[in-house]
Design an enzyme around this catalytic site. Structure first.
Site, PDB file in Angstrom:
ATOM      1  N   PHE A   1     112.713 -35.003  56.075  1.00  0.00           N
ATOM      2  CA  PHE A   1     113.003 -35.204  57.279  1.00  0.00           C
ATOM      3  C   PHE A   1     111.919 -34.890  58.383  1.00  0.00           C
ATOM      4  O   PHE A   1     110.861 -34.304  57.943  1.00  0.00           O
ATOM      5  CB  PHE A   1     113.933 -33.741  57.844  1.00  0.00           C
ATOM      6  CG  PHE A   1     114.824 -34.246  58.960  1.00  0.00           C
ATOM      7  CD1 PHE A   1     116.026 -35.024  59.198  1.00  0.00           C
ATOM      8  CD2 PHE A   1     114.359 -33.260  60.235  1.00  0.00           C
ATOM      9  CE1 PHE A   1     116.308 -34.922  60.281  1.00  0.00           C
ATOM     10  CE2 PHE A   1     115.057 -33.350  61.326  1.00  0.00           C
ATOM     11  CZ  PHE A   1     116.152 -34.295  61.444  1.00  0.00           C
TER      12      PHE A   1
ATOM     13  N   ASP B   1     113.710 -26.862  52.008  1.00  0.00           N
ATOM     14  CA  ASP B   1     114.837 -27.003  52.902  1.00  0.00           C
ATOM     15  C   ASP B   1     116.099 -27.178  52.511  1.00  0.00           C
ATOM     16  O   ASP B   1     116.438 -28.351  51.851  1.00  0.00           O
ATOM     17  CB  ASP B   1     114.206 -28.219  53.789  1.00  0.00           C
ATOM     18  CG  ASP B   1     114.889 -28.607  55.085  1.00  0.00           C
ATOM     19  OD1 ASP B   1     116.054 -28.136  55.231  1.00  0.00           O
ATOM     20  OD2 ASP B   1     114.420 -29.142  56.046  1.00  0.00           O
TER      21      ASP B   1
ATOM     22  N   TYR C   1     124.422 -25.829  61.354  1.00  0.00           N
ATOM     23  CA  TYR C   1     125.364 -26.437  62.193  1.00  0.00           C
ATOM     24  C   TYR C   1     126.094 -27.643  61.299  1.00  0.00           C
ATOM     25  O   TYR C   1     126.580 -28.700  61.872  1.00  0.00           O
ATOM     26  CB  TYR C   1     124.881 -26.893  63.550  1.00  0.00           C
ATOM     27  CG  TYR C   1     123.299 -27.577  63.436  1.00  0.00           C
ATOM     28  CD1 TYR C   1     123.006 -28.957  62.973  1.00  0.00           C
ATOM     29  CD2 TYR C   1     122.246 -26.639  63.674  1.00  0.00           C
ATOM     30  CE1 TYR C   1     121.746 -29.265  62.975  1.00  0.00           C
ATOM     31  CE2 TYR C   1     120.916 -27.209  63.790  1.00  0.00           C
ATOM     32  CZ  TYR C   1     120.734 -28.586  63.212  1.00  0.00           C
ATOM     33  OH  TYR C   1     119.360 -29.044  63.075  1.00  0.00           O
ATOM     34  N   LYS C   2     125.676 -27.980  60.065  1.00  0.00           N
ATOM     35  CA  LYS C   2     126.240 -28.738  59.169  1.00  0.00           C
ATOM     36  C   LYS C   2     127.318 -28.366  58.554  1.00  0.00           C
ATOM     37  O   LYS C   2     128.529 -28.296  59.169  1.00  0.00           O
ATOM     38  CB  LYS C   2     125.184 -29.696  58.305  1.00  0.00           C
ATOM     39  CG  LYS C   2     123.763 -30.071  58.990  1.00  0.00           C
ATOM     40  CD  LYS C   2     122.899 -30.479  58.099  1.00  0.00           C
ATOM     41  CE  LYS C   2     121.570 -30.868  58.813  1.00  0.00           C
ATOM     42  NZ  LYS C   2     121.739 -31.827  59.749  1.00  0.00           N
TER      43      LYS C   2
ATOM     44  N   ARG D   1     125.350 -43.447  57.422  1.00  0.00           N
ATOM     45  CA  ARG D   1     125.749 -42.394  56.568  1.00  0.00           C
ATOM     46  C   ARG D   1     127.196 -41.833  56.747  1.00  0.00           C
ATOM     47  O   ARG D   1     127.721 -41.518  57.705  1.00  0.00           O
ATOM     48  CB  ARG D   1     124.779 -41.138  56.859  1.00  0.00           C
ATOM     49  CG  ARG D   1     123.380 -41.336  56.556  1.00  0.00           C
ATOM     50  CD  ARG D   1     122.577 -39.998  56.766  1.00  0.00           C
ATOM     51  NE  ARG D   1     122.953 -39.223  57.776  1.00  0.00           N
ATOM     52  CZ  ARG D   1     122.360 -37.904  58.109  1.00  0.00           C
ATOM     53  NH1 ARG D   1     121.446 -37.579  57.274  1.00  0.00           N
ATOM     54  NH2 ARG D   1     122.552 -37.618  59.183  1.00  0.00           N
TER      55      ARG D   1
END
Length: 429
Positions: A131, A208, A233-234, A382
């Site tokens: 990322f 991560d 927050y996922k 995605r």
């Protein structure tokens, strides 16, 4: 499949699903396939936040710090560690943003390995498809500390393999930073074996966990992981900008020096002395005042995971992604789309990526009609499937909508048809 799903009842506990509000009513279906980017809010979190505003903050005011808030980052951290991270108490805390926590732990790790007993350790190992924030902050740390970056050239349709890590590391390696689940392809890395091979040359490893926590079982203690960071927050549904969590293995806590020395990381916060004296244990990795409001909502999803069991959550995740891949093969592959996620569920996280040159346009059209996947360049769509809030019917309708819009775009490019019109995107609308 929804009728036999043992976790189906959790879906009704989210805002915007069949029982959670108008956006998810049968008359107005809303297809959300982006839970791997921003999860839905829970109904319990609406109540929790309202109660906090009107009572905990509204009536207790500053007394809340003494009564609860000072310890909240560690209490939530311990529970998250127990239900989703395989971490014993005293090793996980809720802190800053993902970027800031990655910076703090990465800087602490390279300084420990470089400035301590092994000054020859001058390399950080990372991969080209991690990322962006992971790559950018390591570039900055390398410049700050006079280190060299050793790049693993990872396949955007796959991820970093054990053999690639083994070839990249050596006695010069201070730190390896990798994502457990690749943000683009969903590739699930071999945490245990990669950590072990890095340790064999004396390097530390920082994982991560942003795309794995809450959908994939993680065993930080059993894998002897040094450091980890992940967002909330996922799959944890903490809300936009909710703070991240950090993990520091117990034996490293009092030997690492974190670089952002703030008052909340001191031994006695309210002494307010002339110099910085770090707290013992995990508390020393705090910096400023913890974002209490931001860490409220995640507690309700952590409780759901604890009740359901992370293994059951993973089983649902695998079933959803297997189902999505079946639909991709049947409906999207004939239109020229290609799957760029691992087919073997043992190597796949909780999302599926499909590539096609038209996917940017497809995603834009879908969003206009309340079908929400996301796009990752150059041409990847995605499909994010959050096990507690996503149903099989929602997955079916979402992939059907992708098929219909992609077909319409291709026909339009050939001059044979116009783009899809509202009402034709989602079955039944």
């Amino acid at each position: 499949m929804d009728r036999i799903d043992g976790l189906a009842h959790y879906r009704r506990q989210f805002v915007g699903t069949e029982a959670g509000g108008a956006a998810g009513s049968a008359a107005d279906p809303f297809v959300y396939l982006d839970g791997n980017s921003l999860g839905r809010p829970t109904l319990a979190s609406v109540g929790r936040i309202t109660e906090f505003l009107t009572h905990n903050w509204g009536t207790r005011l500053i007394r809340g710090w003494d009564e609860e808030w000072m310890d909240l980052p560690f209490r939530i951290g311990d529970e998250l560690g127990r239900v989703a991270l395989g971490a014993a108490p005293g090793q996980v805390f809720i802190g800053d943003s993902t970027t800031v926590l990655l910076y703090k732990l990465a800087r602490a790790a390279v300084d420990y390995r470089r400035v301590g007993s092994e000054p020859a350790r001058t390399e950080i190992v990372l991969d080209t498809d991690n990322f962006p924030t992971d790559r950018y902050l390591l570039e900055g740390i390398a410049a700050e500390r006079g280190l060299t970056l050793h790049w693993i050239h990872s396949n955007p349709a796959g991820g970093v393999s054990l053999d690639q890590v083994r070839a990249a590391i050596g006695p010069q390696t201070a730190l390896v930073l990798l994502s457990h689940v690749a943000y683009r392809s969903g590739y699930l890395a071999d945490m245990r074996r990669i950590t072990a091979v890095a340790h064999s040359v004396g390097a530390l490893v920082l994982w991560d966990l942003s795309h794995s926590v809450g959908s994939v079982p993680v065993e930080l203690d059993l894998c002897d992981v040094d450091l980890a960071v992940g967002c909330s927050y996922k799959y944890l549904n903490g809300g936009p900008g909710a703070p991240a969590f950090g993990y520091v293995r117990r034996d490293l806590q009092d030997v690492l020096t974190q670089p952002i020395q703030g008052w909340m990381g001191t031994k006695d916060v309210f002494t307010m002395g002339p110099g910085y004296r770090p707290a013992d244990g995990i508390r020393r990795f705090q910096s400023g005042t913890p974002p209490i409001v931001g860490m409220l909502a995640m507690q309700d999803t952590i409780a759901m995971i604890g009740e359901a069991g992370i293994e059951e959550v993973r089983a649902k995740s695998v079933a959803l992604t297997e189902f999505a891949i079946t639909l991709v093969d049947e409906w999207l592959a004939p239109l020229g789309a290609t799957l760029t996620s691992p087919r073997d569920p043992r190597h796949r996280g909780g999302h599926v990526t499909v590539n096609h040159p038209a996917m940017r346009q497809v995603t834009t059209t879908l969003w206009e009609h309340d079908v929400i996947p996301d796009f990752r360049g150059p041409e990847g769509l995605r499909i994010g499937l959050s096990p507690l809030s996503t149903s099989f019917v929602e997955t079916l309708e979402g992939v059907a909508a992708i098929r219909d819009v992609l077909r319409g775009v291709l026909l339009g490019q050939a001059g044979l048809a116009a783009a899809p019109v509202p009402g034709s995107v989602v079955p039944g609308r």
